[in-house]
Scaffold this active site. Structure first.
Site, PDB file in Angstrom:
ATOM      1  N   LYS A 192      -6.323  10.567   7.976  1.00  0.00           N
ATOM      2  CA  LYS A 192      -6.298  10.793   6.528  1.00  0.00           C
ATOM      3  C   LYS A 192      -6.131   9.444   5.853  1.00  0.00           C
ATOM      4  O   LYS A 192      -5.043   8.894   5.781  1.00  0.00           O
ATOM      5  CB  LYS A 192      -5.147  11.726   6.152  1.00  0.00           C
ATOM      6  CG  LYS A 192      -5.391  12.565   4.884  1.00  0.00           C
ATOM      7  CD  LYS A 192      -5.551  11.772   3.607  1.00  0.00           C
ATOM      8  CE  LYS A 192      -4.226  11.282   3.060  1.00  0.00           C
ATOM      9  NZ  LYS A 192      -4.392  10.613   1.723  1.00  0.00           N
ATOM     10  N   GLY A 245       3.065   3.033   5.629  1.00  0.00           N
ATOM     11  CA  GLY A 245       3.257   3.239   4.197  1.00  0.00           C
ATOM     12  C   GLY A 245       4.669   2.901   3.778  1.00  0.00           C
ATOM     13  O   GLY A 245       5.369   2.134   4.443  1.00  0.00           O
ATOM     14  N   SER A 246       5.111   3.506   2.701  1.00  0.00           N
ATOM     15  CA  SER A 246       6.410   3.188   2.122  1.00  0.00           C
ATOM     16  C   SER A 246       7.544   3.855   2.895  1.00  0.00           C
ATOM     17  O   SER A 246       7.349   4.847   3.612  1.00  0.00           O
ATOM     18  CB  SER A 246       6.455   3.643   0.662  1.00  0.00           C
ATOM     19  OG  SER A 246       6.487   5.063   0.592  1.00  0.00           O
ATOM     20  N   GLY A 250       7.711   7.562   4.409  1.00  0.00           N
ATOM     21  CA  GLY A 250       8.008   7.633   5.825  1.00  0.00           C
ATOM     22  C   GLY A 250       9.130   8.613   6.136  1.00  0.00           C
ATOM     23  O   GLY A 250       9.075   9.357   7.123  1.00  0.00           O
ATOM     24  N   GLU A 267       5.367   2.524  10.479  1.00  0.00           N
ATOM     25  CA  GLU A 267       5.360   1.130  10.023  1.00  0.00           C
ATOM     26  C   GLU A 267       5.532   1.175   8.516  1.00  0.00           C
ATOM     27  O   GLU A 267       4.628   1.588   7.788  1.00  0.00           O
ATOM     28  CB  GLU A 267       4.049   0.452  10.425  1.00  0.00           C
ATOM     29  CG  GLU A 267       4.130  -1.063  10.375  1.00  0.00           C
ATOM     30  CD  GLU A 267       3.641  -1.622   9.057  1.00  0.00           C
ATOM     31  OE1 GLU A 267       4.507  -1.818   8.168  1.00  0.00           O
ATOM     32  OE2 GLU A 267       2.437  -1.841   8.913  1.00  0.00           O
ATOM     33  N   CYS A 301       1.890  -5.465   4.427  1.00  0.00           N
ATOM     34  CA  CYS A 301       3.218  -5.054   4.891  1.00  0.00           C
ATOM     35  C   CYS A 301       3.991  -6.225   5.484  1.00  0.00           C
ATOM     36  O   CYS A 301       5.201  -6.351   5.296  1.00  0.00           O
ATOM     37  CB  CYS A 301       3.087  -3.950   5.924  1.00  0.00           C
ATOM     38  SG  CYS A 301       2.297  -2.446   5.326  1.00  0.00           S
ATOM     39  N   GLU A 401      10.686  -4.542  -1.678  1.00  0.00           N
ATOM     40  CA  GLU A 401       9.307  -4.926  -1.390  1.00  0.00           C
ATOM     41  C   GLU A 401       8.474  -4.806  -2.662  1.00  0.00           C
ATOM     42  O   GLU A 401       8.229  -3.708  -3.163  1.00  0.00           O
ATOM     43  CB  GLU A 401       8.735  -4.038  -0.293  1.00  0.00           C
ATOM     44  CG  GLU A 401       7.365  -4.474   0.185  1.00  0.00           C
ATOM     45  CD  GLU A 401       6.851  -3.621   1.340  1.00  0.00           C
ATOM     46  OE1 GLU A 401       6.155  -4.162   2.207  1.00  0.00           O
ATOM     47  OE2 GLU A 401       7.151  -2.415   1.361  1.00  0.00           O
TER      48      GLU A 401
END
Length: 497
Positions: A192, A245-246, A250, A267, A301, A401
């Site tokens: 996806k 992703g974030s 996550g 990750e 990232c 971040e």
């Protein structure tokens, strides 16, 4: 590729799009209209304009894809020898290279990144499939010595149907780094991609079919995270999830996977430090600091978003970084400017908010800090390369971040302080160390809490080097042979002779 690329660039620049872009989901080896019939638009960050429509998939589409992947898991793919799987993945790599120009132009339109960066991502995706093609028939078990009356050994079995939630910042390369090892291990795939960048994952699935993967082995469902992504991670037919992703999302993925006891690799980003010692090669350090934070407009990232620098060279190094940052040109990715746009107007304002709050706190903005448009067209979502100087350890710009072209500078007086600053965030994805003292470099590499440490070259390594984070940067490892273990389950057999 060289002969095709200029024509594709010209077509994209003159029409704002390319002909023949995928519009449906790719399921069971065919393009399929979404079950609900809904469509979405994808936007070119360099212009801020929609350039294509694609399927807005939902839970029904996900279910069809998972069922297809489940059936394929027990079909011809299961009976292929590892060497035959390897030959198939080599053909995928060859097809990626054959279609490199088109993939790169689409990636630039979809993500906004500079064309030269997109071409590098395409080359990396091909290398990824080649690497795991070579590993297919070498992912072997071992024998265990129990004595003359016993035989004991281990087998690596494919974990099953794997889900891949692909981020918008590196759509093709992140898809490849998850899909290739999953296929090498004998798994099947439902991917996806992010709704901002759906196209190259669809194109990759089509190339996999052309290379000889049986229908259903590699499926792609597009749509929003809420409608398609959430349904995928909570589907009981999924045996492993790879998510990039974030942190917030996550956590949601972990909670959704828990009832089905689904395996995970997460990750979740970082706030990675570049530790620069007084004895460094200053020219090399400047080059690497710039590339680490301004490549892909800082939307990486593992970006080197914190410069942790020795006080003795702080001003000299920052002055040189600032001068180089000010020389970077803004523009559409197809023109290969110094720096391209950010992914969306919402993300643009998020980045600007971090910098404006820093100004209000009295942080010194050495350069940048403003929203811009493409100077040639007056369009697009751009943010100036920005340097925030002499930040305190708990400053928001250190701890959170930003995910944009914003470098935060921290100053240290000794190595213990350098380590404390480097480790002083909730993240632990990667770090960089720049020094001529090889012993000190490796001692720092041991003390810094990160999944990967680069010495004297940021982003060193490649597909063969394991990648992943500690702390709130996630867990599990992608890339390298470690990734094959993520997509395998170990079976042990012990027999009395």
């Amino acid at each position: 590729m060289e002969s095709v690329l200029p024509g594709l660039v010209q077509e994209a620049q003159s029409t704002g799009t390319l002909r023949g872009l995928p519009t449906g989901n790719f399921i069971d080896g065919a393009w399929q209209v979404p079950v609900g019939g809904a469509m979405m638009e994808t936007f070119d960050p360099g212009t801020g304009l929609a350039f294509a429509r694609f399927a807005a998939g939902n839970a029904d589409d996900v279910d069809v894809a998972v069922r297809s992947a489940s059936a394929a898991l027990c079909g011809r793919w299961h009976s292929m020898s590892p060497a035959e799987r390897g030959r198939t993945l080599h053909r995928v790599a060859d097809l990626i290279r054959t279609n490199a120009a088109r993939l790169a132009v689409v990636e630039t339109l979809d993500s906004g990144k500079r064309l030269v960066e997109a071409l590098g991502d395409v080359a990396g995706a091909a290398n990824c499939f080649d690497y795991y093609a070579g590993a297919c028939d070498k992912h072997q078990g071992e024998t265990i010595p129990l004595g003359p009356d016993y035989l004991a050994y281990t087998l690596h079995e494919p974990v099953g149907v794997t889900a891949h939630i692909i981020p918008w910042n590196y759509p093709l390369s992140t898809a490849a780094r998850g899909i290739a090892p999953a296929l090498a291990a004998g798994c099947t795939v439902v991917a996806k991609p992010a709704e901002q960048t759906p196209l190259t994952a669809l194109m990759l699935a089509d190339l996999c079919l052309q290379a000889g993967l049986p229908p259903g082995v590699c499926n792609v469902v597009t749509g929003t995270g809420r409608e398609a992504g959430a349904a995928l991670v909570r589907h009981p037919g999924i045996h492993h999830i790879s998510f990039t992703g974030s942190v917030t999302t996550g956590v949601d993925v972990m909670q959704s996977a828990a009832p089905n006891i689904t395996r995970l690799v997460l990750e979740l980003g970082g706030k990675s430090p570049i530790v620069v010692l007084q004895d460094c090669d200053l020219d090399n350090a400047v080059d690497n600091v710039l590339g680490a934070i301004f490549e892909n407009a800082g939307q990486i990232c593992s970006a080197g978003s914190r410069l942790v620098v020795a006080r003795a060279i702080h001003e000299q190094l920052v002055e040189r970084v600032v001068a180089r940052a000010q020389a970077l040109t803004l523009g559409h990715g197809l023109r290969n400017p110094g720096i391209g746009p950010v992914s969306s107007v919402a993300h643009l304002h998020k980045i600007a908010g971090y910098v404006e709050r820093a100004r209000l706190r009295g942080v010194r903005v050495r350069t940048g800090g403003n929203i811009r448009r493409d100077p040639d067209t007056g369009q697009g979502w751009f943010f100036e390369p920005t340097v925030l100087d002499d930040l305190s350890p708990m400053d928001e710009a250190v701890q959170e971040e930003i995910f944009g072209p914003v470098l935060g500078v921290q100053v240290f007086d000794d190595l213990d302080e350098a380590v404390a600053l480097a480790n002083g965030t909730p993240f632990g994805l990667v770090a960089g160390v720049f020094t001529r003292d090889f012993s000190t470099a490796h001692r720092l590499a041991q003390r810094i809490d990160a999944g990967q440490v680069f010495i004297n070259e940021y982003f060193a390594g490649g597909i063969s080097v394991p990648f992943g984070g500690n702390k709130r940067s996630g867990f599990g490892r992608e890339k390298g042979l470690e990734a094959l273990r993520s997509y395998s389950r170990t079976k042990s057999v012990a027999a009395r002779l």
